[in-house]
Design an enzyme around this catalytic site. Structure first.
Site, PDB file in Angstrom:
ATOM      1  N   GLU A  16      -5.094 -22.937  22.123  1.00 41.39           N
ATOM      2  CA  GLU A  16      -5.412 -23.352  20.747  1.00 41.39           C
ATOM      3  C   GLU A  16      -6.445 -24.465  20.782  1.00 41.39           C
ATOM      4  O   GLU A  16      -6.703 -25.050  21.836  1.00 41.39           O
ATOM      5  CB  GLU A  16      -4.143 -23.845  20.038  1.00 41.39           C
ATOM      6  CG  GLU A  16      -3.246 -22.702  19.574  1.00 41.39           C
ATOM      7  CD  GLU A  16      -2.014 -23.174  18.826  1.00 41.39           C
ATOM      8  OE1 GLU A  16      -1.681 -24.365  18.928  1.00 41.39           O
ATOM      9  OE2 GLU A  16      -1.390 -22.352  18.157  1.00 41.39           O
ATOM     10  N   HIS A  31      -0.734 -30.686   5.740  1.00 42.90           N
ATOM     11  CA  HIS A  31      -0.063 -29.855   6.749  1.00 42.90           C
ATOM     12  C   HIS A  31       0.862 -30.655   7.653  1.00 42.90           C
ATOM     13  O   HIS A  31       1.942 -30.187   8.008  1.00 42.90           O
ATOM     14  CB  HIS A  31      -1.160 -29.183   7.581  1.00 42.90           C
ATOM     15  CG  HIS A  31      -0.673 -28.138   8.517  1.00 42.90           C
ATOM     16  ND1 HIS A  31       0.141 -27.105   8.113  1.00 42.90           N
ATOM     17  CD2 HIS A  31      -0.898 -27.950   9.846  1.00 42.90           C
ATOM     18  CE1 HIS A  31       0.406 -26.324   9.157  1.00 42.90           C
ATOM     19  NE2 HIS A  31      -0.206 -26.824  10.215  1.00 42.90           N
ATOM     20  N   HIS A  88      -4.811 -28.641   6.480  1.00 41.56           N
ATOM     21  CA  HIS A  88      -5.270 -27.335   6.958  1.00 41.56           C
ATOM     22  C   HIS A  88      -6.305 -26.855   5.951  1.00 41.56           C
ATOM     23  O   HIS A  88      -6.069 -26.916   4.742  1.00 41.56           O
ATOM     24  CB  HIS A  88      -4.077 -26.367   7.038  1.00 41.56           C
ATOM     25  CG  HIS A  88      -4.395 -25.139   7.816  1.00 41.56           C
ATOM     26  ND1 HIS A  88      -5.220 -24.157   7.329  1.00 41.56           N
ATOM     27  CD2 HIS A  88      -4.014 -24.746   9.044  1.00 41.56           C
ATOM     28  CE1 HIS A  88      -5.333 -23.211   8.243  1.00 41.56           C
ATOM     29  NE2 HIS A  88      -4.613 -23.535   9.289  1.00 41.56           N
ATOM     30  N   ARG A  96     -11.150 -28.290  12.169  1.00 38.58           N
ATOM     31  CA  ARG A  96     -10.379 -28.266  10.926  1.00 38.58           C
ATOM     32  C   ARG A  96     -10.712 -29.389   9.947  1.00 38.58           C
ATOM     33  O   ARG A  96     -10.876 -29.163   8.757  1.00 38.58           O
ATOM     34  CB  ARG A  96      -8.896 -28.437  11.258  1.00 38.58           C
ATOM     35  CG  ARG A  96      -8.173 -27.172  11.445  1.00 38.58           C
ATOM     36  CD  ARG A  96      -6.702 -27.477  11.604  1.00 38.58           C
ATOM     37  NE  ARG A  96      -6.047 -26.316  12.171  1.00 38.58           N
ATOM     38  CZ  ARG A  96      -4.756 -26.248  12.421  1.00 38.58           C
ATOM     39  NH1 ARG A  96      -3.983 -27.283  12.179  1.00 38.58           N
ATOM     40  NH2 ARG A  96      -4.220 -25.164  12.929  1.00 38.58           N
ATOM     41  N   ARG A 140      -3.408 -35.072  15.082  1.00 32.68           N
ATOM     42  CA  ARG A 140      -2.471 -34.322  15.933  1.00 32.68           C
ATOM     43  C   ARG A 140      -3.160 -33.128  16.577  1.00 32.68           C
ATOM     44  O   ARG A 140      -3.896 -32.392  15.929  1.00 32.68           O
ATOM     45  CB  ARG A 140      -1.323 -33.817  15.068  1.00 32.68           C
ATOM     46  CG  ARG A 140      -0.432 -32.820  15.764  1.00 32.68           C
ATOM     47  CD  ARG A 140       0.483 -32.127  14.784  1.00 32.68           C
ATOM     48  NE  ARG A 140      -0.205 -31.150  13.992  1.00 32.68           N
ATOM     49  CZ  ARG A 140       0.162 -29.877  13.891  1.00 32.68           C
ATOM     50  NH1 ARG A 140       1.226 -29.429  14.515  1.00 32.68           N
ATOM     51  NH2 ARG A 140      -0.514 -29.040  13.137  1.00 32.68           N
TER      52      ARG A 140
HETATM   53  C1  LIG Z   1       3.286 -23.512   8.287  1.00 38.88           C
HETATM   54  C2  LIG Z   1       3.476 -24.436   9.468  1.00 38.88           C
HETATM   55  C3  LIG Z   1       3.094 -24.032  10.741  1.00 38.88           C
HETATM   56  C4  LIG Z   1       3.278 -24.898  11.836  1.00 38.88           C
HETATM   57  N1  LIG Z   1       2.958 -24.452  13.104  1.00 38.88           N
HETATM   58  C5  LIG Z   1       3.230 -25.253  14.170  1.00 38.88           C
HETATM   59  C6  LIG Z   1       3.040 -24.783  15.502  1.00 38.88           C
HETATM   60  O1  LIG Z   1       2.664 -23.633  15.733  1.00 38.88           O
HETATM   61  N2  LIG Z   1       3.309 -25.639  16.533  1.00 38.88           N
HETATM   62  C7  LIG Z   1       3.757 -26.910  16.329  1.00 38.88           C
HETATM   63  O2  LIG Z   1       3.988 -27.645  17.313  1.00 38.88           O
HETATM   64  N3  LIG Z   1       3.958 -27.378  15.077  1.00 38.88           N
HETATM   65  C8  LIG Z   1       3.732 -26.576  14.005  1.00 38.88           C
HETATM   66  N4  LIG Z   1       3.960 -27.049  12.753  1.00 38.88           N
HETATM   67  C9  LIG Z   1       4.565 -28.389  12.602  1.00 38.88           C
HETATM   68  C10 LIG Z   1       6.040 -28.313  13.017  1.00 38.88           C
HETATM   69  O3  LIG Z   1       6.589 -27.112  12.535  1.00 38.88           O
HETATM   70  C11 LIG Z   1       6.838 -29.485  12.457  1.00 38.88           C
HETATM   71  O4  LIG Z   1       6.202 -30.692  12.783  1.00 38.88           O
HETATM   72  C12 LIG Z   1       8.258 -29.501  13.050  1.00 38.88           C
HETATM   73  O5  LIG Z   1       8.882 -28.259  12.859  1.00 38.88           O
HETATM   74  C13 LIG Z   1       9.095 -30.602  12.405  1.00 38.88           C
HETATM   75  O6  LIG Z   1      10.428 -30.464  12.851  1.00 38.88           O
HETATM   76  P1  LIG Z   1      11.512 -31.523  12.415  1.00 38.88           P
HETATM   77  O7  LIG Z   1      12.784 -31.118  13.079  1.00 38.88           O
HETATM   78  O8  LIG Z   1      11.001 -32.878  12.625  1.00 38.88           O
HETATM   79  O9  LIG Z   1      11.653 -31.334  10.828  1.00 38.88           O
HETATM   80  P2  LIG Z   1      11.868 -30.030   9.940  1.00 38.88           P
HETATM   81  O10 LIG Z   1      11.872 -28.775  10.717  1.00 38.88           O
HETATM   82  O11 LIG Z   1      10.907 -30.124   8.818  1.00 38.88           O
HETATM   83  O12 LIG Z   1      13.361 -30.224   9.399  1.00 38.88           O
HETATM   84  C14 LIG Z   1      13.693 -31.240   8.496  1.00 38.88           C
HETATM   85  C15 LIG Z   1      15.179 -31.150   8.204  1.00 38.88           C
HETATM   86  O13 LIG Z   1      15.597 -32.335   7.530  1.00 38.88           O
HETATM   87  C16 LIG Z   1      16.378 -31.987   6.400  1.00 38.88           C
HETATM   88  N5  LIG Z   1      16.264 -33.090   5.456  1.00 38.88           N
HETATM   89  C17 LIG Z   1      15.150 -33.715   5.014  1.00 38.88           C
HETATM   90  N6  LIG Z   1      15.478 -34.699   4.159  1.00 38.88           N
HETATM   91  C18 LIG Z   1      16.826 -34.716   4.082  1.00 38.88           C
HETATM   92  C19 LIG Z   1      17.770 -35.479   3.348  1.00 38.88           C
HETATM   93  N7  LIG Z   1      17.400 -36.467   2.520  1.00 38.88           N
HETATM   94  N8  LIG Z   1      19.088 -35.195   3.501  1.00 38.88           N
HETATM   95  C20 LIG Z   1      19.497 -34.192   4.323  1.00 38.88           C
HETATM   96  N9  LIG Z   1      18.648 -33.428   5.025  1.00 38.88           N
HETATM   97  C21 LIG Z   1      17.325 -33.690   4.894  1.00 38.88           C
HETATM   98  C22 LIG Z   1      15.805 -30.675   5.943  1.00 38.88           C
HETATM   99  O14 LIG Z   1      16.747 -29.992   5.105  1.00 38.88           O
HETATM  100  C23 LIG Z   1      15.583 -29.998   7.290  1.00 38.88           C
HETATM  101  O15 LIG Z   1      16.813 -29.463   7.745  1.00 38.88           O
HETATM  102  C24 LIG Z   1       3.802 -26.195  11.645  1.00 38.88           C
HETATM  103  C25 LIG Z   1       4.178 -26.599  10.360  1.00 38.88           C
HETATM  104  C26 LIG Z   1       4.029 -25.740   9.279  1.00 38.88           C
HETATM  105  C27 LIG Z   1       4.464 -26.196   7.917  1.00 38.88           C
END
Ligand SMILES: Cc1cc2nc3c(=O)[nH]c(=O)nc-3n(C[C@H](O)[C@H](O)[C@H](O)COP(=O)(O)OP(=O)(O)OC[C@H]3O[C@@H](n4cnc5c(N)ncnc54)[C@H](O)[C@@H]3O)c2cc1C
Length: 538
Positions: free
Chosen positions: A122, A351, A244, A290, A386
């Site tokens: 990538e 994004h 994005h 980007r 990032r």
């Molecule tokens: C469309 C898209 C494509 C992407 N592609 C990639 C990729 O290919 N590779 C990569 O490395 N990254 C990618 N990213 C970024 C990556 O997906 C995220 O940075 C990562 O998944 C974040 O994970 P996380 O566990 O920190 O939070 P999340 O997966 O966002 O989870 C957050 C959790 O917190 C909970 N939550 C939030 N607030 C509260 C609250 N007040 N009370 C209770 N629960 C709460 C939510 O319900 C959820 O369960 C992408 C992002 C998007 C949107």
């Protein structure tokens, strides 16, 4: 009637970060994992590309470190980058051991004994180092980790639970700063329950919903950042929001990314009058990085006062388009856009949130007993921009190192005594929900217009003025009415917006994702923007 719960570890968030931490903790601990919607609510489920890691024999830690530093515009913390990359292989091995169905390398020239999974490449990576599960890596990881968590009787998975605020000794008027758990709205009962815990972990994801257009799911409201700030944690580098360039612009199409690969295969960006504009901005035209493409689109939209621009690949044969881009083709067709004949309305979309709650290598925040992991954090890994696929890696590496640190402290930390119930005696049901809806819209629109891809001091000042008025209004609403998910999210979004604006105003240069017309040059010295909450100076 509100409930009292006690857990050894309270994990707020059920994405990549929260689940990997919960699964790394030993099976004798009582763990609660909360999600404010269903468990698949976060961004993790939607991640497409994959996870970056040093897996190929020809690749090296040094190379991954250098690529990340280059992408980060001089602001990455080299120690954090090295720490993350050095732990990348074991994090991936852990995922493989959990059963994540990564795509295998079926190349007939594949050498016996070499890494058996397919690695893709990538932007910014100088080696093939992205392990993936076809083009739905996040869903594959999420489903596997969730299935594993369901097998563990010590992990309680609780949906529809919205953390409202952290409970700290300071908040209760006790001596000390320790985090003792959280108040959590149960959306099934409408009550705010009390979760006491020996350790509390914020794994709440990013804050891209602060902008009008975003690729993120609805819950990306920066709840963890706002809660941590209110509890006394420092936050850093919140001015760096990654956009994005091409998200589908359609009233019913929420958050659909139109993959960069379309531009790679010759799609061109046009204005409503059909004029191609990217060559005016960069010799690489549509294939510029980007942030440059996003900036050019933003410039044209603001200059002409238009709602979107158009991405056109219709000059390619229809068969080529439908076989190379079946998902984009189907999705657009569902909205009445036939991309073999028509151009696609697109806008840039927020994004990824590069900054967040300041943590160390163990995910420790400034508040004892409170950890933060995943997109909600600032670890120093991403710097001013990032690099693709480093974000999921960060979730696993820090999720696992925070778990290890908690295990080391367990013998020294007792369960908190019974905590006071949430006090709802002074509030009533709101009959003015229109105010919440209006403020949501207003906040996201002025953040888009004034604190978006291209900034000026004047726009930031306007945004600062607006956000202060909103914060006052929301505070008043919050003091008088029962909490709801919308109100909790709006309160947090407004708080995070204020922190983003303040951070952007402090940066008197353009670097990485922060671009301001008033300071277009990059300063010789790279410095983090660190904000210290008022409680720290009390
Ligand atoms: C469309 C898209 C494509 C992407 N592609 C990639 C990729 O290919 N590779 C990569 O490395 N990254 C990618 N990213 C970024 C990556 O997906 C995220 O940075 C990562 O998944 C974040 O994970 P996380 O566990 O920190 O939070 P999340 O997966 O966002 O989870 C957050 C959790 O917190 C909970 N939550 C939030 N607030 C509260 C609250 N007040 N009370 C209770 N629960 C709460 C939510 O319900 C959820 O369960 C992408 C992002 C998007 C949107």
């Amino acid at each position: 009637m509100s409930q009292q719960y006690q857990h050894d570890v309270l994990v707020i968030g059920s994405g990549a970060a929260g689940l990997s931490l919960a699964l790394t903790l030993p099976g004798h601990l009582r763990i609660a994992v909360l999600s404010k919607g269903d468990l698949a609510n976060g961004s993790t489920f939607w991640a497409q590309g994959g996870v970056a890691a040093v897996l190929d024999d020809a690749d090296t830690v040094q190379s991954h470190v250098e690529d990340t530093l280059n992408a980060g515009g001089g602001l990455c913390h080299e120690d954090a980058v090295r720490f993350t990359v050095e732990h990348s292989r074991e994090a991936i091995q852990w995922l493989i051991d959990q059963g994540v169905p990564f795509t295998r390398d079926d190349d007939p020239d594949h050498e016996e004994g070499s890494f058996e999974f397919h690695l893709t490449r990538e932007g910014g990576h100088s080696h093939r180092r992205i392990i993936h599960a076809a083009d739905a890596t996040g869903a594959a990881i999420f489903k596997t980790l969730l299935a594993q968590a369901r097998l563990r009787p010590n992990i309680e998975l609780l949906e529809q639970r919205v953390a409202v605020d952290l409970i700290t000794e300071r908040r209760l008027g006790l001596t000390g700063d320790r985090c003792l758990g959280a108040y959590v709205l149960n959306r099934n009962t409408g009550e705010v329950d009390t979760f006491g815990a020996r350790f509390t972990v914020l794994a709440t994801g990013g804050a891209a919903k602060v902008y009008l257009y975003t690729s993120n799911p609805d819950g990306a409201c920066g709840d963890g950042i706002a809660m941590a700030w209110r509890a006394g944690c420092r936050v850093a580098n919140l001015e760096f929001n990654q956009f994005h360039p091409t998200c589908l612009y359609h009233p019913q199409a929420k958050s659909f990314l139109v993959t960069e690969a379309l531009r790679g295969e010759g799609a061109v960006l046009k204005l409503p009058n059909g004029e191609r504009f990217m060559p005016r901005f960069d010799p690489r035209a549509e294939l510029a990085p980007r942030d440059i493409v996003a900036r050019a689109i933003d410039h044209e939209m603001k200059r002409l006062g238009i709602d979107c621009v158009y991405l056109d690949i219709s000059h390619k044969p229809a068969e080529f388009i439908t076989t190379h881009f079946p998902t984009v083709y189907e999705r657009c067709l569902a909205f009445g856009i036939d991309i073999t004949r028509q151009s696609i309305p697109v806008v840039p979309a927020a994004h990824y949130t590069c900054g967040g709650v300041m943590v160390d290598e163990q995910g420790r925040t400034d508040v004892p007993g409170l950890y933060a992991i995943g997109e909600t954090t600032f670890t120093g890994l991403h710097g001013a921009n990032r690099m693709a696929s480093n974000s999921l890696l960060e979730c696993f590496v820090y999720g696992r190192s925070a778990a290890a640190h908690i295990v080391g402290l367990l013998p020294h930390i007792a369960m908190p005594e019974a905590l006071p119930h949430w006090d709802a005696s002074q509030v009533t049901d709101s009959d003015e929900d229109v105010i919440i809806a209006h403020n949501w819209d207003e906040l996201r629109r002025f953040m888009w217009d004034y604190v978006g891809i291209v900034r000026t001091t004047k726009r930031l000042q306007r945004a600062e003025h607006r956000v202060r008025l909103l914060l006052d209004e929301i505070d008043e609403f919050y003091s008088n009415y029962k909490v709801s998910r919308d109100l909790i999210e709006l309160r947090n979004l407004a708080q995070v917006a204020e922190l983003m604006i303040r951070s952007a105003m402090q940066r008197k240069e353009s670097r990485g994702l922060h671009y301001t017309l008033d300071y277009p040059e990059m300063l010789p010295e790279a410095r983090d923007t660190i904000l210290v909450p008022p409680t720290f100076d009390d």
